[in-house]
Design an enzyme around this catalytic site. Structure first.
Site, mmCIF file in Angstrom:
data_model
loop_
_atom_site.group_PDB
_atom_site.id
_atom_site.type_symbol
_atom_site.label_atom_id
_atom_site.label_comp_id
_atom_site.label_asym_id
_atom_site.label_seq_id
_atom_site.Cartn_x
_atom_site.Cartn_y
_atom_site.Cartn_z
ATOM 1 C CG ASP A 40 -37.544 -22.556 -6.085
ATOM 2 O OD1 ASP A 40 -37.653 -21.707 -5.184
ATOM 3 O OD2 ASP A 40 -38.290 -22.610 -7.080
HETATM 4 N N1 URA Z 1 -38.245 -18.770 -10.023
HETATM 5 C C1 URA Z 1 -38.554 -19.983 -9.542
HETATM 6 O O1 URA Z 1 -39.665 -20.446 -9.693
HETATM 7 N N2 URA Z 1 -37.592 -20.649 -8.847
HETATM 8 C C2 URA Z 1 -36.334 -20.180 -8.685
HETATM 9 O O2 URA Z 1 -35.496 -20.860 -8.094
HETATM 10 C C3 URA Z 1 -36.028 -18.924 -9.216
HETATM 11 C C4 URA Z 1 -36.993 -18.229 -9.878
#
Ligand code: URA
Length: 244
Positions: free
Chosen positions: A113
Site C-alpha cells: 500500500d
Molecule cells: N497488507 C496490507 O494490508 N498492506 C500492505 O501493504 C501489505 C500487506
C-alpha cells in the site's frame, strides 16, 4: 551452478548498453561514439567491440554498472509512494530508481500500500514475478504492524487460527503471529491478498496504524539500506532456501 548461469555469453558494446536500458539502439551507439562508456577505466569508442557479459562491469559517464541479463532489485520503500506503474496520488516507486532500470521495464513483485514501508522487490523477469507471487509457492513475508489498541492473546489466536475477510468465506490464517511489543504485531503471511494485514487485524478486533515489511522469504531488508535506497540482488537467488 545451473547450466544457464555457467553459459558464457558475448555481445557487442552497443547491444550490451541497449539491453541494460541505456536508450534506443541509436542512443546507445551515440553514447559510445561520444566516449561516454569505459570498461576497466579505458574508454571504448567502438560500438562493435565484443565483451563477455558474465561479471562485466562497465561505466557510463563515470558511473559503474554491473551487467545483469535479468535485473532483481531490493528497494526500501518509503511511505507515500505507490507501487503502480501509473501512480495517481503519490510518486511511483519506479521514480526512485535510475533511468536505465525504468527503461528496461522493472516491475514491483506484488504490491505494498502507499503508506506501507519496507522491503519491495522489483524485477524485469516475468517468470520470477510469477514464482514469487503465486500462492502455490508459499513464500513467507513478515510484516511489522503498529496497532491502535494493545495486542492481546485472543487477537493473536484469531490471526493464527484464521479470520474471515469480506471477499471470501474461507478463513485466512497467518503462518505466525507474535507480539513484539504491546502495540507491535509481527505477522507472517504466505499469500498477498489486497490490504491483507490491515483487513486481518481489523477482523481480529484491532487496527493497523503503521505497516512495514521486514522480510520476503529468506531475505531481510538490508539494515544499511535507507528509506528510498535500493540494491542489486542475484536474480538466480532462492527465496525459499534457508539463509546461508
Ligand atoms: N497488507 C496490507 O494490508 N498492506 C500492505 O501493504 C501489505 C500487506
Amino acid at each position: 551452478m545451473s547450466a544457464n548461469r555457467s553459459a558464457r555469453s558475448q555481445a557487442s558494446l552497443a547491444q550490451i548498453l541497449y539491453s541494460q536500458g541505456f536508450g534506443s539502439r541509436r542512443e546507445c551507439m551515440g553514447r559510445i561514439l561520444d566516449e561516454q562508456v569505459s570498461i576497466g577505466g579505458q574508454v571504448i569508442d567502438d560500438p562493435d567491440a565484443v565483451f563477455d557479459t558474465e561479471g562485466l562491469v562497465f561505466e557510463v559517464q563515470g558511473r559503474a554498472w554491473p551487467f545483469h541479463a535479468k535485473a532483481l532489485i531490493v528497494l526500501n520503500k518509503p511511505p507515500n509512494t505507490e507501487c503502480s506503474t501509473k501512480p495517481k496520488h503519490h510518486p511511483g516507486v519506479l521514480s526512485l530508481l535510475p533511468l536505465p532500470l525504468r527503461v528496461r521495464g522493472l516491475q514491483p513483485v506484488g504490491r505494498l500500500d502507499a503508506d506501507t514501508t519496507g522491503l519491495l522487490l522489483l524485477t524485469d523477469d516475468g517468470t520470477l514475478i510469477h514464482r514469487l507471487t503465486s500462492p502455490k509457492h508459499h513464500v513467507p513475508k513478515v510484516y511489522e504492524a503498529i496497532l491502535k489498541h494493545p495486542l492481546d492473546e485472543r487477537q493473536l489466536q484469531a490471526l493464527r487460527e484464521g479470520v474471515v475477510l469480506d471477499d471470501d468465506p474461507a478463513p485466512v490464517r497467518a503462518t505466525a503471529a507474535e507480539a513484539a511489543g504491546e502495540h507491535h504485531l509481527r505477522l507472517t503471511l504466505t499469500e498477498g491478498k489486497y490490504h491483507q494485514v490491515k483487513r486481518m487485524v481489523a477482523a481480529a478486533g484491532n487496527r493497523v496504524e503503521a505497516l512495514h515489511r521486514s522480510s520476503f522469504g529468506n531475505l531481510s531488508l538490508p539494515p544499511d539500506l535507507p528509506p528510498g535506497g535500493w540494491a542489486w540482488l542475484d536474480p538466480g537467488r532462492s527465496f525459499t532456501d534457508p539463509p546461508r
